[in-house]
Design a protein around this motif. Structure first.
Motif, mmCIF file in Angstrom:
data_model
loop_
_atom_site.group_PDB
_atom_site.id
_atom_site.type_symbol
_atom_site.label_atom_id
_atom_site.label_comp_id
_atom_site.label_asym_id
_atom_site.label_seq_id
_atom_site.Cartn_x
_atom_site.Cartn_y
_atom_site.Cartn_z
ATOM 1 N N VAL A 1 -15.133 15.310 -5.946
ATOM 2 C CA VAL A 1 -14.898 15.814 -4.590
ATOM 3 C C VAL A 1 -15.111 14.666 -3.611
ATOM 4 O O VAL A 1 -16.100 13.946 -3.696
ATOM 5 N N GLY A 2 -14.172 14.451 -2.720
ATOM 6 C CA GLY A 2 -14.271 13.345 -1.776
ATOM 7 C C GLY A 2 -13.449 12.144 -2.165
ATOM 8 O O GLY A 2 -13.192 11.260 -1.337
ATOM 9 N N GLY A 3 -13.038 12.091 -3.443
ATOM 10 C CA GLY A 3 -12.098 11.070 -3.859
ATOM 11 C C GLY A 3 -12.618 9.987 -4.773
ATOM 12 O O GLY A 3 -11.852 9.401 -5.538
ATOM 13 N N GLU A 4 -13.898 9.684 -4.705
ATOM 14 C CA GLU A 4 -14.402 8.662 -5.620
ATOM 15 C C GLU A 4 -14.367 9.197 -7.046
ATOM 16 O O GLU A 4 -14.313 10.411 -7.271
ATOM 17 N N GLY A 5 -14.386 8.293 -8.010
ATOM 18 C CA GLY A 5 -14.308 8.771 -9.379
ATOM 19 C C GLY A 5 -14.694 7.724 -10.391
ATOM 20 O O GLY A 5 -15.411 6.765 -10.076
ATOM 21 N N GLU A 6 -14.228 7.924 -11.580
ATOM 22 C CA GLU A 6 -14.409 6.965 -12.661
ATOM 23 C C GLU A 6 -13.020 6.619 -13.182
ATOM 24 O O GLU A 6 -12.106 7.448 -13.147
ATOM 25 N N TYR A 7 -12.900 5.419 -13.712
ATOM 26 C CA TYR A 7 -11.581 4.886 -14.027
ATOM 27 C C TYR A 7 -11.546 4.364 -15.450
ATOM 28 O O TYR A 7 -12.529 3.806 -15.950
ATOM 29 N N ASP A 8 -10.391 4.540 -16.101
ATOM 30 C CA ASP A 8 -10.306 4.058 -17.474
ATOM 31 C C ASP A 8 -9.386 2.857 -17.626
ATOM 32 O O ASP A 8 -9.496 2.138 -18.624
ATOM 33 N N TYR A 9 -8.521 2.597 -16.693
ATOM 34 C CA TYR A 9 -7.677 1.414 -16.726
ATOM 35 C C TYR A 9 -7.568 0.807 -15.325
ATOM 36 O O TYR A 9 -7.495 1.549 -14.330
ATOM 37 N N TRP A 10 -7.551 -0.512 -15.306
ATOM 38 C CA TRP A 10 -7.463 -1.277 -14.054
ATOM 39 C C TRP A 10 -6.339 -2.303 -14.174
ATOM 40 O O TRP A 10 -6.061 -2.810 -15.259
ATOM 41 N N GLY A 11 -5.748 -2.637 -13.030
ATOM 42 C CA GLY A 11 -4.837 -3.762 -13.012
ATOM 43 C C GLY A 11 -5.605 -5.067 -12.924
ATOM 44 O O GLY A 11 -6.836 -5.079 -12.957
ATOM 45 N N GLN A 12 -4.863 -6.141 -12.771
ATOM 46 C CA GLN A 12 -5.487 -7.466 -12.696
ATOM 47 C C GLN A 12 -5.902 -7.817 -11.263
ATOM 48 O O GLN A 12 -6.626 -8.787 -11.044
ATOM 49 N N GLY A 13 -5.438 -7.041 -10.315
ATOM 50 C CA GLY A 13 -5.807 -7.251 -8.928
ATOM 51 C C GLY A 13 -4.822 -8.123 -8.168
ATOM 52 O O GLY A 13 -4.121 -8.954 -8.752
ATOM 53 N N THR A 14 -4.783 -7.912 -6.852
ATOM 54 C CA THR A 14 -3.989 -8.755 -5.964
ATOM 55 C C THR A 14 -4.894 -9.177 -4.801
ATOM 56 O O THR A 14 -5.615 -8.348 -4.233
ATOM 57 N N GLN A 15 -4.866 -10.453 -4.476
ATOM 58 C CA GLN A 15 -5.782 -10.996 -3.479
ATOM 59 C C GLN A 15 -5.269 -10.724 -2.061
ATOM 60 O O GLN A 15 -4.110 -11.011 -1.753
ATOM 61 N N VAL A 16 -6.145 -10.199 -1.244
ATOM 62 C CA VAL A 16 -5.870 -10.012 0.183
ATOM 63 C C VAL A 16 -6.867 -10.871 0.950
ATOM 64 O O VAL A 16 -8.082 -10.732 0.770
ATOM 65 N N THR A 17 -6.354 -11.758 1.774
ATOM 66 C CA THR A 17 -7.205 -12.624 2.594
ATOM 67 C C THR A 17 -6.859 -12.395 4.062
ATOM 68 O O THR A 17 -5.695 -12.540 4.451
ATOM 69 N N VAL A 18 -7.864 -12.020 4.832
ATOM 70 C CA VAL A 18 -7.666 -11.754 6.257
ATOM 71 C C VAL A 18 -8.402 -12.844 7.029
ATOM 72 O O VAL A 18 -9.632 -12.890 7.039
ATOM 73 N N SER A 19 -7.631 -13.712 7.646
ATOM 74 C CA SER A 19 -8.245 -14.865 8.306
ATOM 75 C C SER A 19 -7.308 -15.408 9.372
ATOM 76 O O SER A 19 -6.082 -15.357 9.224
ATOM 77 N N SER A 20 -7.911 -15.930 10.423
ATOM 78 C CA SER A 20 -7.115 -16.574 11.468
ATOM 79 C C SER A 20 -6.999 -18.074 11.210
ATOM 80 O O SER A 20 -6.349 -18.783 11.974
#
Length: 122
Positions: free
Chosen positions: A103-122
């Motif tokens: 309830v609320g959306g958090e959970g447990e996960y069985d598979y993940w991707g490799q990720g994509t980098q997000v960089t927020v900078s001026s």
């Protein structure tokens, strides 16, 4: 099972990015899905989740209103539209297949991707 994220990059504060996650190897439409991020030197942080059909969406308080999660089950793809990005949101963003969703959306996960980098900078 394969999850492949894309769409990350460098953006200025206040900018926008749209992340995608291409899923394969399982029946995408049968699983709740989530986005989780990990900033340098910190633990994973749940960002958002979406139900199997897309009718229910959930967000961490820090991203609510600014981020939008969506999915296209015909394309086996999960999305995260991120607006008004902040420097502290610099992180590796992962899509994950939910093992359970609480309830609320958090959970447990069985598979993940490799990720994509997000960089927020001026």
């Amino acid at each position: 099972v394969q999850l492949v994220e894309s769409g990350g990059g460098m953006v200025q504060p206040g900018g926008s990015l749209r992340l995608s996650c291409a899923a394969s190897g399982f029946t995408f439409s049968s699983y709740d899905m989530s986005w989780v991020r990990q900033a340098p030197g910190k633990g994973p942080e749940w960002v958002s989740a979406i139900s199997t059909g897309g009718g229910s969406t959930y967000y961490a308080a820090s991203v609510k209103v600014r981020f939008t999660i969506s999915r296209d089950n015909a394309k086996n793809t999960l999305y995260l539209q991120m607006n008004s990005l902040k420097p502290e949101e610099t992180a590796l963003y992962y899509c994950a297949r939910n093992l359970i969703m609480r309830v609320g959306g958090e959970g447990e996960y069985d598979y993940w991707g490799q990720g994509t980098q997000v960089t927020v900078s001026s």
